[in-house]
Design an enzyme around this catalytic site. Structure first.
Site, PDB file in Angstrom:
ATOM      1  N   ARG A 155      31.944  58.673   0.762  1.00 50.98           N
ATOM      2  CA  ARG A 155      31.954  58.020   1.820  1.00 50.98           C
ATOM      3  C   ARG A 155      32.629  56.547   1.831  1.00 50.98           C
ATOM      4  NH1 ARG A 155      28.170  59.401   7.273  1.00 50.98           N
ATOM      5  NH2 ARG A 155      29.302  61.140   7.805  1.00 50.98           N
TER       6      ARG A 155
ATOM      7  N   TYR B  65      24.124  75.116  12.235  1.00 50.93           N
ATOM      8  CA  TYR B  65      25.315  75.560  11.676  1.00 50.93           C
ATOM      9  C   TYR B  65      25.721  77.037  11.648  1.00 50.93           C
ATOM     10  CZ  TYR B  65      26.349  70.923  10.624  1.00 50.93           C
ATOM     11  OH  TYR B  65      26.663  69.260  10.837  1.00 50.93           O
TER      12      TYR B  65
ATOM     13  N   ASP C  89      25.412  68.915  -0.375  1.00 53.15           N
ATOM     14  CA  ASP C  89      25.568  69.153   1.024  1.00 53.15           C
ATOM     15  C   ASP C  89      24.544  69.928   1.418  1.00 53.15           C
ATOM     16  OD1 ASP C  89      27.620  68.116   3.063  1.00 53.15           O
ATOM     17  OD2 ASP C  89      26.746  69.811   4.027  1.00 53.15           O
TER      18      ASP C  89
ATOM     19  N   ARG D 191      23.642  58.684   2.707  1.00 57.08           N
ATOM     20  CA  ARG D 191      24.920  59.033   2.732  1.00 57.08           C
ATOM     21  C   ARG D 191      25.727  57.948   1.830  1.00 57.08           C
ATOM     22  NH1 ARG D 191      26.504  63.185   6.212  1.00 57.08           N
ATOM     23  NH2 ARG D 191      27.814  63.378   4.776  1.00 57.08           N
TER      24      ARG D 191
ATOM     25  N   ARG E 206      37.512  62.003  -5.604  1.00 54.34           N
ATOM     26  CA  ARG E 206      38.004  62.989  -4.505  1.00 54.34           C
ATOM     27  C   ARG E 206      39.476  63.194  -4.410  1.00 54.34           C
ATOM     28  NH1 ARG E 206      38.515  65.670  -1.277  1.00 54.34           N
ATOM     29  NH2 ARG E 206      37.706  65.897   0.764  1.00 54.34           N
TER      30      ARG E 206
HETATM   31  O1  CP3 Z   1      23.416  61.094   1.014  1.00 55.26           O
HETATM   32  C1  CP3 Z   1      24.429  61.099   0.146  1.00 55.26           C
HETATM   33  O2  CP3 Z   1      25.179  60.375  -0.066  1.00 55.26           O
HETATM   34  C2  CP3 Z   1      24.451  62.587  -0.628  1.00 55.26           C
HETATM   35  C3  CP3 Z   1      25.241  63.450  -0.294  1.00 55.26           C
HETATM   36  C4  CP3 Z   1      25.207  63.990   1.060  1.00 55.26           C
HETATM   37  C5  CP3 Z   1      26.417  64.489   1.715  1.00 55.26           C
HETATM   38  N1  CP3 Z   1      26.047  65.375   2.580  1.00 55.26           N
HETATM   39  C6  CP3 Z   1      27.793  64.632   0.988  1.00 55.26           C
HETATM   40  C7  CP3 Z   1      29.134  64.686   2.000  1.00 55.26           C
HETATM   41  C8  CP3 Z   1      24.137  64.335   2.138  1.00 55.26           C
HETATM   42  C9  CP3 Z   1      22.768  63.700   1.787  1.00 55.26           C
HETATM   43  C10 CP3 Z   1      24.790  65.208   2.772  1.00 55.26           C
HETATM   44  C11 CP3 Z   1      23.915  65.698   3.919  1.00 55.26           C
HETATM   45  C12 CP3 Z   1      24.613  66.416   5.261  1.00 55.26           C
HETATM   46  N2  CP3 Z   1      25.870  67.138   5.486  1.00 55.26           N
HETATM   47  C13 CP3 Z   1      24.134  66.245   6.610  1.00 55.26           C
HETATM   48  C14 CP3 Z   1      22.624  65.503   6.931  1.00 55.26           C
HETATM   49  C15 CP3 Z   1      22.856  64.111   7.021  1.00 55.26           C
HETATM   50  C16 CP3 Z   1      23.499  63.453   8.204  1.00 55.26           C
HETATM   51  O3  CP3 Z   1      24.153  62.843   8.041  1.00 55.26           O
HETATM   52  O4  CP3 Z   1      22.623  63.749   9.467  1.00 55.26           O
HETATM   53  C17 CP3 Z   1      24.779  67.022   7.615  1.00 55.26           C
HETATM   54  C18 CP3 Z   1      24.713  67.273   9.062  1.00 55.26           C
HETATM   55  C19 CP3 Z   1      26.103  67.329   6.643  1.00 55.26           C
HETATM   56  C20 CP3 Z   1      27.073  68.364   7.161  1.00 55.26           C
HETATM   57  C21 CP3 Z   1      28.401  67.657   6.825  1.00 55.26           C
HETATM   58  N3  CP3 Z   1      28.862  67.370   5.489  1.00 55.26           N
HETATM   59  C22 CP3 Z   1      29.338  67.112   7.690  1.00 55.26           C
HETATM   60  C23 CP3 Z   1      28.796  67.094   9.084  1.00 55.26           C
HETATM   61  C24 CP3 Z   1      30.502  66.689   6.989  1.00 55.26           C
HETATM   62  C25 CP3 Z   1      31.691  66.002   7.527  1.00 55.26           C
HETATM   63  C26 CP3 Z   1      31.433  64.643   8.069  1.00 55.26           C
HETATM   64  C27 CP3 Z   1      31.017  63.699   7.114  1.00 55.26           C
HETATM   65  O5  CP3 Z   1      31.783  62.820   6.376  1.00 55.26           O
HETATM   66  O6  CP3 Z   1      29.760  63.603   6.931  1.00 55.26           O
HETATM   67  C28 CP3 Z   1      30.178  67.007   5.712  1.00 55.26           C
HETATM   68  C29 CP3 Z   1      30.732  66.566   4.588  1.00 55.26           C
HETATM   69  C30 CP3 Z   1      30.296  65.559   3.437  1.00 55.26           C
HETATM   70  N4  CP3 Z   1      29.193  65.806   2.809  1.00 55.26           N
HETATM   71  C31 CP3 Z   1      31.033  64.461   2.981  1.00 55.26           C
HETATM   72  C32 CP3 Z   1      30.203  63.909   2.013  1.00 55.26           C
HETATM   73  C33 CP3 Z   1      30.536  62.708   1.028  1.00 55.26           C
HETATM   74  C34 CP3 Z   1      32.499  64.033   3.188  1.00 55.26           C
HETATM   75  C35 CP3 Z   1      33.717  64.998   2.630  1.00 55.26           C
HETATM   76  C36 CP3 Z   1      34.452  64.509   2.013  1.00 55.26           C
HETATM   77  O7  CP3 Z   1      34.402  63.662   0.937  1.00 55.26           O
HETATM   78  O8  CP3 Z   1      35.818  64.950   2.181  1.00 55.26           O
END
Ligand code: CP3
Length: 335
Positions: free
Chosen positions: A27, A149, A73, A23, A36
């Site tokens: 973030r 999901y 994602d 991540r 963003r």
């Molecule tokens: O690693 C990286 O930085 C690449 C980008 C990436 C995102 N999601 C961007 C994202 C990756 C590899 C993921 C994977 C992902 N997404 C997982 C598996 C990894 C893990 O943490 O276990 C899961 C379970 C998800 C589903 C998901 N997407 C959730 C639960 C959420 C909300 C909470 C959060 O911030 O993680 C997201 C949103 C998301 N995906 C964001 C980002 C940067 C935040 C959204 C925003 O900027 O508003």
């Protein structure tokens, strides 16, 4: 090109452990937040290749990681199969439509990859922007995590609805997992074609299962993915799956990620020669600098003698100070 990550993933001895952070894109960086804020939402960022490439490259420039993970994602797969997701500000993802019956499963289509052209384009633009400096990591969710999901429609502490399906509808569960697996294979092949040099499969909700369920509903599908997408090295990260470590360590993946609850010494009895990835607790990064350096060094020592990819034991938390992440990375690079 810095190929430390690729060499370590293949099990070669490297001058130091390569480092990237789960991540890392999005973030934590103020530069990410600025982009963003300027757009309508998360999905617009994911679906606009120029912007996705820009935030993918940011951690390489600012944090100095040894690889870039493509900004996207895991939920693009359910969407490509017919269940679109929405990202709610501050609450996470949710699906207006979920799987309730077997006919819902039959109505899903197997993603071919072409639905996800925007990811392909983002990878091309990322490679152009990186100009060969570091490899690009592709990724996908593991079939079981995507299954969770698709059934629950949002995050959950227990994923009890998804687990209910495994016990009450085993055949339909396998049908759904099959469709997700085939879609994921097509999708990862598309990423490889676009030029990712390695990929990771995230099984984020593995920890809600038992050893028995993991063997039946996860390992065969994971192994099929790694077998069919073997043109580049692969990493599997199954969070909380301590009960499945011997299966994962004898899987078709090149490397296995550990979360922070495991110590490499706990796995020595398995006698695997695979590359291990991880695994500092992301909450260490809230402590003072001296403590962060000490814990980072302790982590490196715990992996000595093992082909190793340094990382956190799960994704970096959103309110982490990016300077602490940089300190973690700099400490690894100085060792
Ligand atoms: O690693 C990286 O930085 C690449 C980008 C990436 C995102 N999601 C961007 C994202 C990756 C590899 C993921 C994977 C992902 N997404 C997982 C598996 C990894 C893990 O943490 O276990 C899961 C379970 C998800 C589903 C998901 N997407 C959730 C639960 C959420 C909300 C909470 C959060 O911030 O993680 C997201 C949103 C998301 N995906 C964001 C980002 C940067 C935040 C959204 C925003 O900027 O508003």
């Amino acid at each position: 090109m810095n190929d430390l990550l690729l060499r370590a993933a293949r099990g070669e001895k490297t001058e130091r452990s390569p480092v990237w952070v789960m991540r890392q894109a999005g973030r934590i960086l103020p530069e990410y937040r600025a982009i963003r804020k300027s757009i309508s939402g998360f999905k617009e960022l994911v679906e606009t290749p120029e912007l996705a490439a820009e935030v993918t490259i940011q951690p390489v420039d600012i944090l100095g990681v040894d690889a870039a993970i493509i900004f996207s994602d895991i939920l693009v797969i359910p969407e490509a199969m017919g269940l679109p997701y929405q990202m709610e500000e501050g609450r996470g993802p949710w699906f207006p439509k979920v799987i309730k019956t077997e006919s819902d499963i039959n109505a899903l289509h197997v993603a071919e990859g072409s639905e996800l052209q925007y990811v392909y384009d983002a990878i091309l633009l990322t490679r152009k922007g990186l100009n060969g400096r570091v490899p690009v990591i592709g990724f996908a969710g593991a079939p079981f995590t995507i299954f969770c999901y698709m059934i629950e429609g949002r995050g959950s502490k227990t994923f009890s609805e998804a687990r209910k399906w495994l016990h009450a509808n085993p055949e339909a569960s396998h049908n759904l997992l099959e469709k997700i697996t085939q879609s994921t294979i097509n999708y990862l092949k598309l990423q490889v074609e676009a030029g990712v040099s390695i990929y990771q499969v995230f099984d984020s909700w593995a920890g809600v299962l038992s050893a028995e369920l993991y063997k039946e509903y996860c390992m065969p599908y994971l192994n099929r993915i790694a077998q069919e997408v073997s043109q580049v090295p692969s990493i599997v990260f199954a969070k909380g799956a301590h009960f499945a470590m011997s299966d994962l360590l004898s899987s078709n993946f090149n490397a296995v990620g550990l979360d922070w609850t495991l110590n490499p010494a706990d796995l020595a009895h398995i006698g695997s020669k695979k590359t291990l990835q991880g695994n500092m607790d992301p909450t260490v990064l809230y402590a003072d600098d001296q403590y962060v350096v000490q814990k980072t060094k302790e982590m490196l020592t715990s992996f000595s003698g093992i082909p190793h990819i340094a990382n956190l034991g799960h994704g970096v938390y959103p309110d982490t100070d990016w300077k602490k992440v940089k300190l973690f990375i700099d400490t690894i690079k100085a060792n």
